[in-house]
Write a protein that holds these residues in place. Structure first.
Motif, PDB file in Angstrom:
ATOM      1  N   VAL A  35      56.350   9.400  43.699  1.00  0.00           N
ATOM      2  CA  VAL A  35      57.128  10.481  44.179  1.00  0.00           C
ATOM      3  C   VAL A  35      58.469  10.169  44.411  1.00  0.00           C
ATOM      4  CG1 VAL A  35      57.517  12.046  46.148  1.00  0.00           C
ATOM      5  CG2 VAL A  35      55.176  11.556  45.337  1.00  0.00           C
ATOM      6  N   GLN A  36      59.557  11.103  43.760  1.00  0.00           N
ATOM      7  CA  GLN A  36      61.054  10.716  44.023  1.00  0.00           C
ATOM      8  C   GLN A  36      61.391  11.898  44.941  1.00  0.00           C
ATOM      9  OE1 GLN A  36      63.303   9.316  40.797  1.00  0.00           O
ATOM     10  NE2 GLN A  36      65.303  10.310  41.622  1.00  0.00           N
ATOM     11  N   CYS A  37      61.921  13.127  44.605  1.00  0.00           N
ATOM     12  CA  CYS A  37      62.335  13.961  45.874  1.00  0.00           C
ATOM     13  C   CYS A  37      60.933  14.842  46.175  1.00  0.00           C
ATOM     14  CB  CYS A  37      63.171  15.000  45.328  1.00  0.00           C
ATOM     15  SG  CYS A  37      62.543  16.514  44.140  1.00  0.00           S
ATOM     16  N   GLY A  38      60.028  14.863  45.395  1.00  0.00           N
ATOM     17  CA  GLY A  38      58.483  15.625  46.046  1.00  0.00           C
ATOM     18  C   GLY A  38      58.450  16.576  45.344  1.00  0.00           C
ATOM     19  N   TYR A  39      59.578  17.479  45.112  1.00  0.00           N
ATOM     20  CA  TYR A  39      59.160  19.118  44.914  1.00  0.00           C
ATOM     21  C   TYR A  39      58.292  19.524  43.998  1.00  0.00           C
ATOM     22  CZ  TYR A  39      60.286  23.895  45.499  1.00  0.00           C
ATOM     23  OH  TYR A  39      60.127  25.323  45.893  1.00  0.00           O
ATOM     24  N   CYS A  40      58.019  18.871  42.951  1.00  0.00           N
ATOM     25  CA  CYS A  40      57.187  19.220  41.806  1.00  0.00           C
ATOM     26  C   CYS A  40      55.754  18.428  42.171  1.00  0.00           C
ATOM     27  CB  CYS A  40      57.670  18.601  40.434  1.00  0.00           C
ATOM     28  SG  CYS A  40      57.523  16.877  40.207  1.00  0.00           S
ATOM     29  N   GLN A  41      55.683  17.628  42.923  1.00  0.00           N
ATOM     30  CA  GLN A  41      54.551  16.733  43.094  1.00  0.00           C
ATOM     31  C   GLN A  41      53.008  17.310  43.624  1.00  0.00           C
ATOM     32  OE1 GLN A  41      54.282  13.642  41.933  1.00  0.00           O
ATOM     33  NE2 GLN A  41      56.652  13.667  41.281  1.00  0.00           N
ATOM     34  N   PRO A  42      53.150  18.286  44.241  1.00  0.00           N
ATOM     35  CA  PRO A  42      52.114  19.140  44.671  1.00  0.00           C
ATOM     36  C   PRO A  42      51.306  19.665  43.364  1.00  0.00           C
ATOM     37  CG  PRO A  42      53.386  19.790  46.292  1.00  0.00           C
ATOM     38  CD  PRO A  42      54.339  19.049  45.399  1.00  0.00           C
ATOM     39  N   VAL A  71      56.947  20.410  35.075  1.00  0.00           N
ATOM     40  CA  VAL A  71      58.149  19.661  35.031  1.00  0.00           C
ATOM     41  C   VAL A  71      58.646  18.965  36.327  1.00  0.00           C
ATOM     42  CG1 VAL A  71      60.636  20.383  34.708  1.00  0.00           C
ATOM     43  CG2 VAL A  71      58.999  21.700  33.616  1.00  0.00           C
ATOM     44  N   CYS A  72      59.395  18.121  35.896  1.00  0.00           N
ATOM     45  CA  CYS A  72      59.707  16.929  37.174  1.00  0.00           C
ATOM     46  C   CYS A  72      61.287  16.719  36.722  1.00  0.00           C
ATOM     47  CB  CYS A  72      59.071  15.778  37.438  1.00  0.00           C
ATOM     48  SG  CYS A  72      59.703  14.669  38.510  1.00  0.00           S
ATOM     49  N   ARG A  73      62.096  17.361  37.498  1.00  0.00           N
ATOM     50  CA  ARG A  73      63.718  17.023  37.168  1.00  0.00           C
ATOM     51  C   ARG A  73      63.946  15.763  37.464  1.00  0.00           C
ATOM     52  NH1 ARG A  73      66.300  21.175  41.653  1.00  0.00           N
ATOM     53  NH2 ARG A  73      65.387  20.339  43.362  1.00  0.00           N
ATOM     54  N   CYS A  74      63.146  15.054  38.378  1.00  0.00           N
ATOM     55  CA  CYS A  74      63.376  13.696  38.938  1.00  0.00           C
ATOM     56  C   CYS A  74      63.078  12.513  37.702  1.00  0.00           C
ATOM     57  CB  CYS A  74      62.780  13.265  40.299  1.00  0.00           C
ATOM     58  SG  CYS A  74      63.507  14.137  41.389  1.00  0.00           S
ATOM     59  N   GLY A  75      62.318  13.277  36.622  1.00  0.00           N
ATOM     60  CA  GLY A  75      62.137  12.251  35.658  1.00  0.00           C
ATOM     61  C   GLY A  75      60.811  11.235  36.184  1.00  0.00           C
ATOM     62  N   THR A  76      59.790  11.675  36.775  1.00  0.00           N
ATOM     63  CA  THR A  76      58.594  10.727  37.234  1.00  0.00           C
ATOM     64  C   THR A  76      57.509  10.466  36.172  1.00  0.00           C
ATOM     65  OG1 THR A  76      57.610  12.480  38.609  1.00  0.00           O
ATOM     66  CG2 THR A  76      59.346  11.128  39.450  1.00  0.00           C
ATOM     67  N   TYR A  77      57.743  11.087  35.044  1.00  0.00           N
ATOM     68  CA  TYR A  77      56.629  11.113  34.070  1.00  0.00           C
ATOM     69  C   TYR A  77      56.065  10.006  33.786  1.00  0.00           C
ATOM     70  CZ  TYR A  77      59.161  15.554  33.081  1.00  0.00           C
ATOM     71  OH  TYR A  77      59.522  16.857  33.573  1.00  0.00           O
TER      72      TYR A  77
HETATM   73  S1  FES Z   1      59.922  14.335  42.028  1.00  0.00           S
HETATM   74 FE1  FES Z   1      61.737  15.356  42.061  1.00  0.00          FE
HETATM   75  S2  FES Z   1      61.360  17.233  40.837  1.00  0.00           S
HETATM   76 FE2  FES Z   1      59.406  15.841  40.467  1.00  0.00          FE
END
Ligand code: FES
Ligand code: FES
Length: 155
Positions: free
Chosen positions: A96-103, A132-138
């Motif tokens: 996880v980075q910011c977490g928003y997309c993670q659920p 989509v993950c704008r933090c690029g955790t792919y």
């Molecule tokens: S962890 Fe930030 S948008 Fe995916």
């Protein structure tokens, strides 16, 4: 319209317009805010839940479609073998980075492992392409799915 649905093994009967998005019901009616709103147009995957086991974008799913079905959300996915393995791998690899997309990412990953216990990189990229993950955790997501696949048998 009266709708009865099961969410994370709890049955709810609610009274809403039949075209109310499922995401609105989860967040605003049932108070389950783990499932996120991103685009509202089935483009980002933030709102992904399982409906009768299938990964589904709740933002574009009218509640009438969910009537009588069984729903799993991020609040409940950890009770499944695949969901537990995914969440464990996510923590161990610090995905996880910011977490928003993670659920949404976790819900798609758990559905993938339910259907395909040993996915290849191509399988993962295909199944996760709508999240989509704008933090690029792919890269970490892909690694965590492989790790979860390897450990799911032992959970
Ligand atoms: S962890 Fe930030 S948008 Fe995916
Ligand atoms: S909020 Fe549903 S796909 Fe983006």
């Amino acid at each position: 319209m009266s709708v009865t649905l099961k969410v994370n093994e709890t049955t709810h009967t609610i009274d809403v317009d039949d075209d109310t998005p499922h995401l609105w019901v989860l967040r605003d009616v049932l108070g389950m805010t783990g499932t996120k709103f991103g685009c509202g147009m089935a483009l980002c995957g933030a709102c992904t839940v399982h409906i009768d086991g299938a990964a589904t974008r709740s933002c574009v799913t009218p509640i009438s479609v969910v009537s009588g079905k069984s729903v799993t959300t991020i609040e409940g996915v950890g009770t499944t073998r695949q969901g537990q393995a995914v969440q464990k791998a996510w923590v161990e690899l610090d995905v996880v980075q910011c977490g928003y997309c993670q659920p949404g990412q976790i819900m798609s990953a758990a559905a993938l492992l339910t259907n395909n216990p040993r996915p290849t990189d191509a399988d993962i990229d295909s199944a996760m392409s709508g999240n989509v993950c704008r933090c690029g955790t792919y890269q970490r997501i892909r690694k965590a799915i492989h790790q979860a696949a390897a450990s799911a048998d032992h959970v």
